[in-house]
Design an enzyme around this catalytic site. Structure first.
Site, PDB file in Angstrom:
ATOM      1  N   ALA A 161       0.829  -1.208   0.000  1.00 56.65           N
ATOM      2  CA  ALA A 161       0.000   0.000   0.000  1.00 56.65           C
ATOM      3  C   ALA A 161       0.860   1.253   0.000  1.00 56.65           C
ATOM      4  O   ALA A 161       0.573   2.224  -0.714  1.00 56.65           O
ATOM      5  CB  ALA A 161      -0.932  -0.004   1.208  1.00 56.65           C
ATOM      6  N   ASP A 162       1.918   1.251   0.786  1.00 50.84           N
ATOM      7  CA  ASP A 162       2.778   2.423   0.893  1.00 50.84           C
ATOM      8  C   ASP A 162       3.538   2.690  -0.404  1.00 50.84           C
ATOM      9  O   ASP A 162       3.540   3.812  -0.913  1.00 50.84           O
ATOM     10  CB  ASP A 162       3.768   2.251   2.045  1.00 50.84           C
TER      11      ASP A 162
END
Length: 413
Positions: free
Chosen positions: A170-171
Site C-alpha cells: 500500500a505504501d
C-alpha cells in the site's frame, strides 16, 4: 547529466514509507529535498539492519527510503518553528506530507494557508483513505488499506486465509501514484500558473491496481468476481506457478490461443487442444488443465531446464528467484535500478534507485542518508539565509535541533 527534476524544490513533511519513498524518488530524479525530523527521528531509523555509526541512528530501511535528502530538525509546534516551516514551503515547488487527514491544518500548514501564501505551490497528501469521502475519518496504515481494497482477499489458496503481500504494498504503490500525480500537477501549473492539492489514498490506489475483476464485476453485478488466485490465475488461464522435481518453482503465462497452442506442443499433449479450444472454455473449467500442467512440470528436474524448454517453443516463463539473487543482478546494475552509494564503514553499497531511464537526463541516488537532523544548520543558512547568530539562538531555544554550526565545514559553534 542533471536529473530530469533538477532545480525542483521539495519540502518533505512525511514519515515512515509512503511519503519518504515518493520524495526519495524525486531526489533520485534530481530534486532538492529537505525533510523535517523530530528529535527521536523517523520510525524507520529504529528498524534492522543498523548502518554505520550507531550514534547516527541510520538503519538499512531508513537508508533505502531517505537517501539524497537533507534532514532538518524543527519543532513544528513552536510558533518560530512553524514560521520556518512556512518559509520552507514558500521556497519549495512541492510539499509532501502523509500525516493523518487534518493534522497538517491543525499545525498551521494546511492547503488553505500554503495556497494563500503562494498560489503556485503543489501540496501532495498521502493517507490511508484520503482527505475526503466517507472513510476519510478512519485511522489506518498500509495493511488496513490492503485489507479494505479487496486485493488481499485474492491472496492465498482456496479455503485458506488471506495472506500478507510480503512488502509494504500500500505504501510503495501510493508513493508511485503520488510521484505520477506530482508530475501531472507540475504540468498543470506550467499551463495555468496555479498550484494544486493532490489527495492520494492508499485504499484508492490499491483498488485501482486490481487486475480485471473490478470491471468484470461492474458488468455482471458482481457475479464474475472470482476467488483467490493462489498459484493459479482464474481469468488468464493458464497462468500460474508450478513446482519442478527439485522443489524450484516456475512462473508461466500462456493464456492467449497462440501461446496455448505452443504450450500444447511443448507438453506433447494434443488432447488438451481438443478439450480446450477457446479462452472461455479454459476459464470455465481451469482445474483439470492446471492439474495436467503441474503434474507435467513436476517431471522436469529443475525450473531452469523447463524454462529452457518452454523458451525454445516461443513461450515466456521464469524460475522464481529470491531477493538475495537480485542484490547485485547485472541487469539491474546495468540499468541503474541498483546504484552504488558510498556509506561510511560499508564502502560502496548497491541500493534501489528510481527505475526510470531518460535520454538526456540521469537518474541516480544522491547523498547517503545521514544522522537525525544532520543538515539543520546547512538548511537554515543556505536555504533560508539565516545568519550564524540566528541559527545559534534557534538551537539554544529548542526551536531547531540536530547539526549546529560547529558540525558544518568551517563552522564556528
Amino acid at each position: 547529466m542533471a536529473g530530469p527534476y533538477a532545480g525542483l524544490r521539495v519540502f518533505d513533511l512525511s514519515h515512515v514509507i509512503a511519503g519518504p519513498f515518493c520524495t526519495r524518488m524525486l531526489a533520485d530524479l534530481g530534486a532538492d529535498v529537505v525533510r523535517v525530523e523530530q528529535p527521536t527521528g523517523d520510525l524507520m531509523r529504529a528498524l534492522p539492519v543498523p548502518v554505520g555509526d550507531p550514534a547516527d541512528h541510520v538503519s538499512s530501511a531508513y537508508a533505502q527510503y531517505n537517501g539524497g535528502k537533507r534532514s532538518l530538525g524543527l519543532d513544528l509546534k513552536d510558533p518560530r518553528g512553524l514560521e520556518l516551516a512556512l518559509r520552507l514551503a514558500d521556497w519549495a515547488d512541492v510539499v509532501v506530507e502523509n500525516f493523518a487527514p487534518g493534522v497538517l491544518a491543525r499545525l498551521g500548514l494546511g492547503w488553505d494557508v500554503l495556497h494563500a501564501r503562494d498560489a503556485t505551490t503543489v501540496l501532495c497528501s498521502l493517507s490511508t483513505f484520503g482527505t475526503e469521502g466517507p472513510y476519510a475519518h478512519l485511522s489506518g496504515f498500509g495493511l488496513v488499506a490492503e485489507a479494505y481494497s479487496g486485493l488481499m482477499s485474492l491472496t492465498g489458496e482456496d479455503g485458506g486465509p488471506p495472506m500478507h503481500f510480503g512488502t509494504a504494498l500500500a505504501d510503495v504503490n501510493s508513493a508511485v501514484h503520488a510521484l505520477a500525480a506530482i508530475g501531472a500537477a507540475l504540468h498543470h501549473r506550467s499551463s495555468t500558473g496555479e498550484g494544486t492539492h493532490i489527495d492520494i489514498s492508499a485504499f484508492d490506489s490499491l483498488f485501482a491496481m486490481i487486475d480485471q475483476q473490478p470491471a468484470a464485476g461492474a458488468f455482471t453485478d458482481g457475479a464474475a468476481v472470482g476467488g483467490k488466485y493462489g498459484n493459479r490465475h482464474t481469468t488468464s488461464v493458464p497462468s500460474g506457478v508450478a513446482t519442478c522435481a527439485d522443489g524450484t518453482h516456475l512462473a508461466y503465462g500462456m493464456s492467449g490461443d497462440v501461446f496455448f497452442a505452443r504450450l500444447v506442443t511443448a507438453m506433447d499433449a494434443p488432447d488438451l487442444a481438443e478439450r480446450y479450444t477457446t479462452v472461455r472454455e479454459r476459464v470455465a473449467d481451469p482445474g483439470p488443465l492446471y492439474d495436467r500442467i503441474e503434474s507435467w512440470a513436476a517431471t522436469w528436474p529443475t525450473a531452469d531446464t523447463l524454462v529452457d524448454h518452454l523458451v525454445a517453443h516461443g513461450l515466456s516463463a521464469a524460475r522464481v528467484r529470491g531477493v538475495r539473487e537480485n542484490l547485485a543482478d547485472p541487469h539491474l546494475v546495468a540499468r541503474g535500478t541498483l546504484s552504488p552509494v558510498e556509506y561510511p564503514g560499508h564502502g560502496e553499497v548497491l541500493l534501489p534507485t528510481a527505475p526510470f531511464r531518460f535520454s538526456g537526463a540521469e537518474v541516480r541516488p544522491g547523498r547517503p542518508a545521514g544522522p537525525i537532523a544532520g543538515d539543520t544548520a546547512e538548511v537554515l543558512t543556505e536555504v533560508l539565509g539565516l545568519d550564524d547568530a540566528a541559527v545559534a539562538a534557534l538551537h539554544d531555544d529548542g526551536v531547531v535541533h540536530g547539526a549546529g554550526l560547529s558540525d558544518q565545514p568551517g563552522g564556528t559553534r
